[in-house]
Design a protein around this motif. Structure first.
Motif, PDB file in Angstrom:
ATOM      1  N   ALA A   1       0.818  -1.213   0.000  1.00 54.21           N
ATOM      2  CA  ALA A   1       0.000   0.000   0.000  1.00 54.21           C
ATOM      3  C   ALA A   1       0.852   1.264   0.000  1.00 54.21           C
TER       4      ALA A   1
ATOM      5  N   CYS B   1      -5.708  -1.254  -1.896  1.00 55.06           N
ATOM      6  CA  CYS B   1      -4.752  -2.347  -1.751  1.00 55.06           C
ATOM      7  C   CYS B   1      -5.370  -3.391  -0.831  1.00 55.06           C
TER       8      CYS B   1
ATOM      9  N   VAL C   1      -3.584  -3.807  -6.223  1.00 56.02           N
ATOM     10  CA  VAL C   1      -3.082  -2.478  -5.855  1.00 56.02           C
ATOM     11  C   VAL C   1      -3.506  -1.494  -6.941  1.00 56.02           C
TER      12      VAL C   1
END
Length: 211
Positions: A14, A45, A158
């Motif tokens: 993240a 994420c 992500v």
């Protein structure tokens, strides 16, 4: 890999830009670049909970919302269909209420203003005014192909303003190491060259074979 190790990996991913993660994966697991966040500042994420939908149908999406775990990213293959939405602000609100981390869909949503007010990260191909239906076709919690990429349950999703990248779960540690190395190299290059005209010319000459 146990759940605490996975949670640690997710928190570390993240902190990284998708560009570095993409480079670590040689650009092979990037979703179609048309998939973008409804708000540029939104990032996502988390663990992938994949759903396969028939175009314009969202009953299995509702099943996915019910069956996914808090912290999961619901990622849906809606065949890139844009005329009908698979979710509006109410359905997105259900995702937020149940603690999901975000929603990624190769398809369309609607009620954009309402979704933005929820401040829940949604990445999609587009927006529309037309509602979807609920015939029930599709599957939840299974491997899918979404926007050109295979996604398995438990892969890491992500996303940021540049797009969405999928990190295969069995490669996560290796990819994390490579992505961090790429980020550090980029930082060193910027610090050593940008703002320094002589260094910038020398860099360009090297790249252009003039050095």
């Amino acid at each position: 890999m146990n759940s605490s190790d996975l949670d640690s990996l997710i928190s570390q991913f993240a902190e990284l830009p998708t560009t570095c993660i993409s480079d670590a994966l040689a650009g092979l697991t990037n979703l179609d670049p048309a998939i973008k966040p409804l708000k540029k500042k939104w990032t996502v994420c988390g663990r992938a909970y994949p759903v396969r939908l028939r175009a314009a149908d969202n009953l299995k999406l509702l099943q996915g919302i019910r069956d996914a775990q808090p912290g999961d990213v619901l990622i849906a293959d809606a065949k890139g269909f844009l005329y009908n939405a698979v979710a509006g602000d109410f359905v997105i609100g259900l995702m937020k209420t149940l603690g999901l981390a975000g929603f990624v869909v190769d398809g369309a949503v609607r009620d954009v203003s309402g979704i933005k007010e929820l401040d829940f990260p949604v990445f999609c191909r587009g927006a529309t005014v037309a509602a979807g239906s609920k015939s029930g076709a599709g599957e939840a919690g299974v491997p899918i192909s979404c926007a050109g990429v295979t996604v398995h349950p438990g892969d890491i999703v992500v996303g940021d303003v540049d797009g969405v990248v999928i990190v295969p779960a069995d490669q996560a540690e290796e990819v994390l190491t490579k992505a961090r190395e790429k980020l550090e190299k980029d930082r060193e290059r910027e610090e050593g060259i940008l703002g320094n005209p002589d260094a910038a010319r020398a860099y360009l000459d090297r790249v252009l074979g003039r050095a």
